[in-house]
Design a protein around this motif. Sequence first.
Motif, PDB file in Angstrom:
ATOM      1  N   LEU A 137       0.835  -1.211   0.000  1.00  0.00           N
ATOM      2  CA  LEU A 137       0.000   0.000   0.000  1.00  0.00           C
ATOM      3  C   LEU A 137       0.868   1.259   0.000  1.00  0.00           C
ATOM      4  N   LYS A 138       1.879   1.275   0.850  1.00  0.00           N
ATOM      5  CA  LYS A 138       2.780   2.443   0.890  1.00  0.00           C
ATOM      6  C   LYS A 138       3.463   2.645  -0.459  1.00  0.00           C
ATOM      7  N   ASP A 139       3.949   1.562  -1.045  1.00  0.00           N
ATOM      8  CA  ASP A 139       4.649   1.661  -2.334  1.00  0.00           C
ATOM      9  C   ASP A 139       3.695   2.107  -3.440  1.00  0.00           C
ATOM     10  N   GLU A 169      -5.600   1.070  13.441  1.00  0.00           N
ATOM     11  CA  GLU A 169      -4.300   1.308  14.072  1.00  0.00           C
ATOM     12  C   GLU A 169      -3.140   1.347  13.073  1.00  0.00           C
ATOM     13  N   GLU A 170      -3.213   0.522  12.036  1.00  0.00           N
ATOM     14  CA  GLU A 170      -2.060   0.400  11.136  1.00  0.00           C
ATOM     15  C   GLU A 170      -2.277   0.990   9.751  1.00  0.00           C
ATOM     16  N   PHE A 171      -3.522   1.018   9.285  1.00  0.00           N
ATOM     17  CA  PHE A 171      -3.757   1.464   7.906  1.00  0.00           C
ATOM     18  C   PHE A 171      -4.190   2.924   7.814  1.00  0.00           C
ATOM     19  N   THR A 172      -5.018   3.403   8.774  1.00  0.00           N
ATOM     20  CA  THR A 172      -5.443   4.811   8.638  1.00  0.00           C
ATOM     21  C   THR A 172      -4.252   5.777   8.683  1.00  0.00           C
ATOM     22  N   LEU A 206     -15.166  -8.351  18.943  1.00  0.00           N
ATOM     23  CA  LEU A 206     -16.029  -9.537  18.834  1.00  0.00           C
ATOM     24  C   LEU A 206     -15.238 -10.843  18.961  1.00  0.00           C
ATOM     25  N   GLY A 207     -14.368 -10.883  19.947  1.00  0.00           N
ATOM     26  CA  GLY A 207     -13.603 -12.102  20.175  1.00  0.00           C
ATOM     27  C   GLY A 207     -12.684 -12.468  19.029  1.00  0.00           C
ATOM     28  N   GLY A 208     -12.278 -11.471  18.234  1.00  0.00           N
ATOM     29  CA  GLY A 208     -11.348 -11.731  17.122  1.00  0.00           C
ATOM     30  C   GLY A 208     -12.013 -11.648  15.761  1.00  0.00           C
ATOM     31  N   ILE A 209     -13.326 -11.850  15.714  1.00  0.00           N
ATOM     32  CA  ILE A 209     -14.021 -11.794  14.416  1.00  0.00           C
ATOM     33  C   ILE A 209     -13.851 -10.408  13.797  1.00  0.00           C
ATOM     34  N   ASP A 210     -13.897  -9.374  14.639  1.00  0.00           N
ATOM     35  CA  ASP A 210     -13.755  -8.002  14.139  1.00  0.00           C
ATOM     36  C   ASP A 210     -12.372  -7.407  14.423  1.00  0.00           C
ATOM     37  N   GLN A 211     -11.390  -8.248  14.621  1.00  0.00           N
ATOM     38  CA  GLN A 211     -10.018  -7.761  14.780  1.00  0.00           C
ATOM     39  C   GLN A 211      -9.576  -6.868  13.617  1.00  0.00           C
ATOM     40  N   PRO A 212     -10.034  -7.152  12.382  1.00  0.00           N
ATOM     41  CA  PRO A 212      -9.606  -6.274  11.268  1.00  0.00           C
ATOM     42  C   PRO A 212     -10.012  -4.817  11.448  1.00  0.00           C
ATOM     43  N   ILE A 213     -11.095  -4.549  12.167  1.00  0.00           N
ATOM     44  CA  ILE A 213     -11.467  -3.154  12.441  1.00  0.00           C
ATOM     45  C   ILE A 213     -10.313  -2.447  13.145  1.00  0.00           C
TER      46      ILE A 213
END
Length: 490
Positions: free
Chosen positions: A312-314, A356-359, A344-351
């Motif tokens: 993404l950075k590149d 934290e890392e992409f915005t 949600l116990g890991g189901i929504d970890q991508p949020i």
Amino acid sequence: MIKPIIPVLAGACVLLFGCSDSNDNNNISDPVALCAGTQVQPVRLFLQQLTSESVIVKWRGNADGGAEATSVCFGADMAALPASSETDATVTATGHSEVLLSGLEPDTTYYYSVGGAGAADAAHHFRTAPAAGELPADGNTRILILGDSGVAGKGSPDAGFVLEGGMKYVKNQGDEPVDLFLMLGDNAYNQGTDMEHQLAIFDVYPDLLSTTSLWPTIGNHEMGSFGISTTTSPNDYAIIGDGANGGPDPAPDSPMPYLNIFTLPANGEAGGLASGTEQYYSFDHGNVHIVSLDSQLAIRDADSRATMLQWLKDDLTANTMDWTIVIFHHPPYTMGSHDSDNDLGGIDQPIFAIREEFTPVFEEYGVDLAYAGHSHIYERSYYINGHTGLSATYNAATMAELNDSNLPATGQGDEAYTQIARNGMDDKVVYTVAGNGGQVTVTSPGFPHPANFFSELELGSVVIDVNDSRLEASFVDVDGAVLDSFVMTR
Ligand SMILES: [Fe+2]
Ligand SMILES: [Fe+2]
């Protein structure tokens, strides 16, 4: 196998009984031979990877029950598709036929016949993208975005109503056709099977799909398992239950139907940097750069996430387009049917990973707008930067673009956003949740999220109109009315 084809130029003379040219001593030329096949209406028909010089036509089946088409003819004259344009299809392991039409002129309308007839009908056409960095001849690029629209797979008609509303708005706004069609994931409930893709996409949007290139992203329901899968590989695709709407795809293709159905630009085929995977990719359309991230699979594994983040950075570093839009499924700021403070116990970890890392990368590398779904609601943020924590850490005074009264600017009227913010940096992003393309459900206890200017449980779509200096993004309801909009200038 794809036959070499002779390009059909925009003004090429392809009349049935020959062409005259006042600059040519031969006033009567030989008749142009036409494609000699019969047009077939496939059960599914869609366009992929539209660029300024090529497009992929992909289909399966014959709606009339006869033989499947094996080739496509195309040309700029609807009534006379030349034999030289006929291109044979390749057939994939999961039974899709696919043709790459190349050598096309930029920003030009072409007509095509699946089955290779000598004439096309008005429903089968596409317009190539403008040359890189250029505006289309009509001066405007129109983008339609639908999120979580896949409800026809479970018997709801609401995605059709959302489309009707979007098309009503499009008609009322000059009737300019949609140039790009983006889907934000959960495109085919409940388990993203091949049959559910048929019910929820190909049966719902046939007119749009035969004229507009579709660019999707992966939602949790694309991985089967009623959306609760936390696995990291497409090879782990599985369904729960008896598979009434189908199951995994057969070998040797991936078991994941999404990857078999869509032909996505893993190798930079449509501009953008090669990602090496169809799970995430980028492309250009005129002066707009669009990135589709994988917030379901790649993001859950530390190594894959790091690889995607570096790509993404590149990609964004190499990007020179006027406007940049990112799409993915899991929203960083939501208090709809999902709560961005709860993993949600890991189901929504991508949020959390997105926030934290992409915005920070979106904000540092010039992204203008970000669109997600997952929460079945419409929520649109202020023009923000630096909000990587839970909702309680949101601080409008330090994170939002402010108006003359030091309140968060709305993006409307004299508070329109500028790509270069007041601090002189292109470091802010408007984040929108548009998971309302087929259903709206509930809000979370913290509703509304404080970073969001507009939050409403209402079905609808997003339409973006963009030229070289102005972008307007509108939330359109099922009646074609605009419930929220904002403007960004550059
Ligand atoms: Fe969803
Ligand atoms: Fe989802």
